[in-house]
Design a protein around this motif. Structure first.
Motif, PDB file in Angstrom:
ATOM      1  N   SER A   1       0.828  -1.211   0.000  1.00 55.53           N
ATOM      2  CA  SER A   1       0.000   0.000   0.000  1.00 55.53           C
ATOM      3  C   SER A   1       0.862   1.260   0.000  1.00 55.53           C
ATOM      4  O   SER A   1       0.347   2.364  -0.081  1.00 55.53           O
ATOM      5  CB  SER A   1      -0.942   0.012   1.204  1.00 55.53           C
ATOM      6  OG  SER A   1      -0.200  -0.102   2.395  1.00 55.53           O
TER       7      SER A   1
ATOM      8  N   TRP B   1       1.418   3.152 -10.706  1.00 55.47           N
ATOM      9  CA  TRP B   1       0.894   2.732  -9.404  1.00 55.47           C
ATOM     10  C   TRP B   1       0.112   3.850  -8.745  1.00 55.47           C
ATOM     11  O   TRP B   1       0.498   5.008  -8.906  1.00 55.47           O
ATOM     12  CB  TRP B   1       2.053   2.327  -8.498  1.00 55.47           C
ATOM     13  CG  TRP B   1       2.493   0.911  -8.658  1.00 55.47           C
ATOM     14  CD1 TRP B   1       2.181   0.055  -9.676  1.00 55.47           C
ATOM     15  CD2 TRP B   1       3.354   0.204  -7.759  1.00 55.47           C
ATOM     16  NE1 TRP B   1       2.807  -1.155  -9.475  1.00 55.47           N
ATOM     17  CE2 TRP B   1       3.529  -1.090  -8.310  1.00 55.47           C
ATOM     18  CE3 TRP B   1       4.001   0.522  -6.563  1.00 55.47           C
ATOM     19  CZ2 TRP B   1       4.320  -2.051  -7.678  1.00 55.47           C
ATOM     20  CZ3 TRP B   1       4.776  -0.424  -5.948  1.00 55.47           C
ATOM     21  CH2 TRP B   1       4.926  -1.703  -6.494  1.00 55.47           C
ATOM     22  N   PRO B   2      -0.913   3.556  -7.953  1.00 56.80           N
ATOM     23  CA  PRO B   2      -1.465   2.202  -7.830  1.00 56.80           C
ATOM     24  C   PRO B   2      -2.176   1.816  -9.131  1.00 56.80           C
ATOM     25  O   PRO B   2      -2.751   2.659  -9.788  1.00 56.80           O
ATOM     26  CB  PRO B   2      -2.466   2.344  -6.677  1.00 56.80           C
ATOM     27  CG  PRO B   2      -2.824   3.795  -6.664  1.00 56.80           C
ATOM     28  CD  PRO B   2      -1.636   4.549  -7.168  1.00 56.80           C
TER      29      PRO B   2
ATOM     30  N   MET C   1       0.993  -2.651  -6.374  1.00 57.40           N
ATOM     31  CA  MET C   1       0.138  -1.807  -5.533  1.00 57.40           C
ATOM     32  C   MET C   1      -1.197  -1.644  -6.253  1.00 57.40           C
ATOM     33  O   MET C   1      -1.286  -0.952  -7.264  1.00 57.40           O
ATOM     34  CB  MET C   1       0.771  -0.432  -5.295  1.00 57.40           C
ATOM     35  CG  MET C   1      -0.009   0.395  -4.273  1.00 57.40           C
ATOM     36  SD  MET C   1       0.497   2.132  -4.199  1.00 57.40           S
ATOM     37  CE  MET C   1       2.114   2.012  -3.463  1.00 57.40           C
TER      38      MET C   1
ATOM     39  N   LEU D   1      -6.396  -1.186  -0.948  1.00 59.12           N
ATOM     40  CA  LEU D   1      -5.353  -0.309  -0.389  1.00 59.12           C
ATOM     41  C   LEU D   1      -5.532  -0.093   1.099  1.00 59.12           C
ATOM     42  O   LEU D   1      -4.578  -0.191   1.873  1.00 59.12           O
ATOM     43  CB  LEU D   1      -5.389   1.049  -1.104  1.00 59.12           C
ATOM     44  CG  LEU D   1      -4.625   1.140  -2.419  1.00 59.12           C
ATOM     45  CD1 LEU D   1      -4.811   2.530  -3.034  1.00 59.12           C
ATOM     46  CD2 LEU D   1      -3.143   0.849  -2.226  1.00 59.12           C
TER      47      LEU D   1
END
Ligand code: TXA
Ligand code: MG
Length: 349
Positions: free
Chosen positions: A72, A96-97, A125, A132
């Protein structure tokens, strides 16, 4: 047999207490299935080998198939990787994410069971808010393969996870349908030129526009059963994404594909088979038991692909005839999954 709880969470209005309960389960070494933007994952604490072992058992996953570790924040990457290459930094910043996984040399904290003994680790991620927040609240990286039984199509709805894993995991978080429908792109950054091991939600074109040349692992476009090939990512060799029915992919120009499928439908009907057709062209009509239009845009096709394969199984069709798409953008991932689902039963016209 596990007592599986099913927890509904609204991604747009996240109930943090529910997430904390799930995070606590993960910290205790338990299994929690959760949504990501690609497909549902089956999570366990990546730093706890006993917890990860439970994933392999729950899925009947072969022990030589390594698992992606979900993070995360970028700090977690530095803990998991021995070294973070420059290209990884660029990719993290840009994608990312999101649906991109990269493979780098692993650090000592990553248990061997996660990487199936390889000296590399795959990290991603996810962008799904529930994923997350869950990872963040659990305060550990989360090992998570797709939350299906090994060999079944990946789950894009909590119902799919329930079908495969109810009674085999501690909890399933239900947020409804996932967004992308095919899994993340897996990119190996340990070779001089980055190598695409699995096409997915981040397209090859997008990757190349940011880091330049990317090699395609031969497995990506293979049209043969590759059991015998030497593979870099052991997971690639298994017959994934397969429904119960026999699947045949018909590839070529739309008109030719249509003609061929009409002919095949005819042949199978004559011998008494229940036939389903999966079309990507709204105007295509077939005289068959079931026809499913899965979308014309590659985005829609990707999103509906696995769901539709599962639906055909529920309707107990014997044969699925699937129209192929162009191997561009998300089409590369779609064709990779479709050919695999078909066990490389491909008709070119
Ligand atoms: O979108 C996704 O990636 C989903 C969600 C849950 O994040 N996860 C997923 O995991 O698709 P799984 O286990 O179904 O597929 C992981 C793929 C496999 O092909 C595996 O072999 C490859 O990633 N992989 C994992 N670790 C690797 C490593 N160290 N080296 C090469 N390939 C690796
Ligand atoms: Mg999988």
């Amino acid at each position: 047999m596990y007592k599986t709880s099913i927890i509904k969470i609204d991604e747009k209005n996240i109930d943090i207490e529910k997430i904390r309960k799930m995070a606590k389960l993960l910290q205790e070494g338990k299994l929690v299935a959760f949504p990501t933007e690609t497909v549902y994952g089956l999570g366990a604490n990546a730093l706890d080998p006993k917890a990860v072992e439970k994933i392999f058992k729950a899925k009947n996953r072969p022990a030589d198939n390594p698992i992606i570790v979900h993070v995360s924040d970028e700090d977690m990457v530095y803990k998991l990787a021995k070294k973070v290459p420059k290209k990884a930094l660029v990719l993290m910043k840009k994608f990312w994410p999101g649906p991109l996984t990269f493979v780098v040399k692993k650090s000592d904290i990553v248990p061997d069971i996660v990487t199936a003994g390889l000296d590399t680790v795959a990290i991603r991620m996810p962008s799904h808010k529930v994923a997350l927040v869950l990872i963040k609240e659990s305060k550990v990286p989360i090992a998570a393969p797709s939350a299906n039984l090994a060999g079944r199509p990946s789950p894009t709805r909590a119902e799919d996870v329930i079908d495969d894993l109810y009674g085999r995991v501690d909890a399933i978080i239900d947020t409804g349908e996932t967004y992308i429908g095919v899994e993340s792109t897996v990119l190996d950054l340990t070779s001089r030129i980055p190598t695409l091991l699995r096409p997915g939600g981040t397209t090859l074109e997008e990757l190349e526009s940011v880091i330049g040349e990317v090699k395609l692992h031969p497995i990506v476009k293979t049209e043969k059963d590759i059991e015998s090939m030497v593979v870099k990512s052991p997971g690639m060799k298994y017959r994934h994404y397969a429904p119960e029915a026999e699947v045949i992919v018909v590839e070529g120009k739309s008109d030719e594909v249509r003609k061929k499928i009409i002919e095949l439908v005819d042949g199978y009907k004559k011998i008494g088979k229940k036939v389903g057709v999966m079309t990507v062209c709204k105007s295509h009509e077939y005289k068959t038991d079931i026809i499913k239009f899965i979308g014309e845009s590659l985005k829609d096709v990707a999103k509906n692909l696995f769901t539709t394969l599962r639906e055909f199984d529920k309707e107990k069709v014997d044969v699925v005839l699937a129209e192929g798409v162009e191997e561009k953008g998300l089409g590369l991932a779609v064709m990779n999954r479709l050919r695999k689902a078909a066990g490389y039963n491909i008709v070119k016209v």
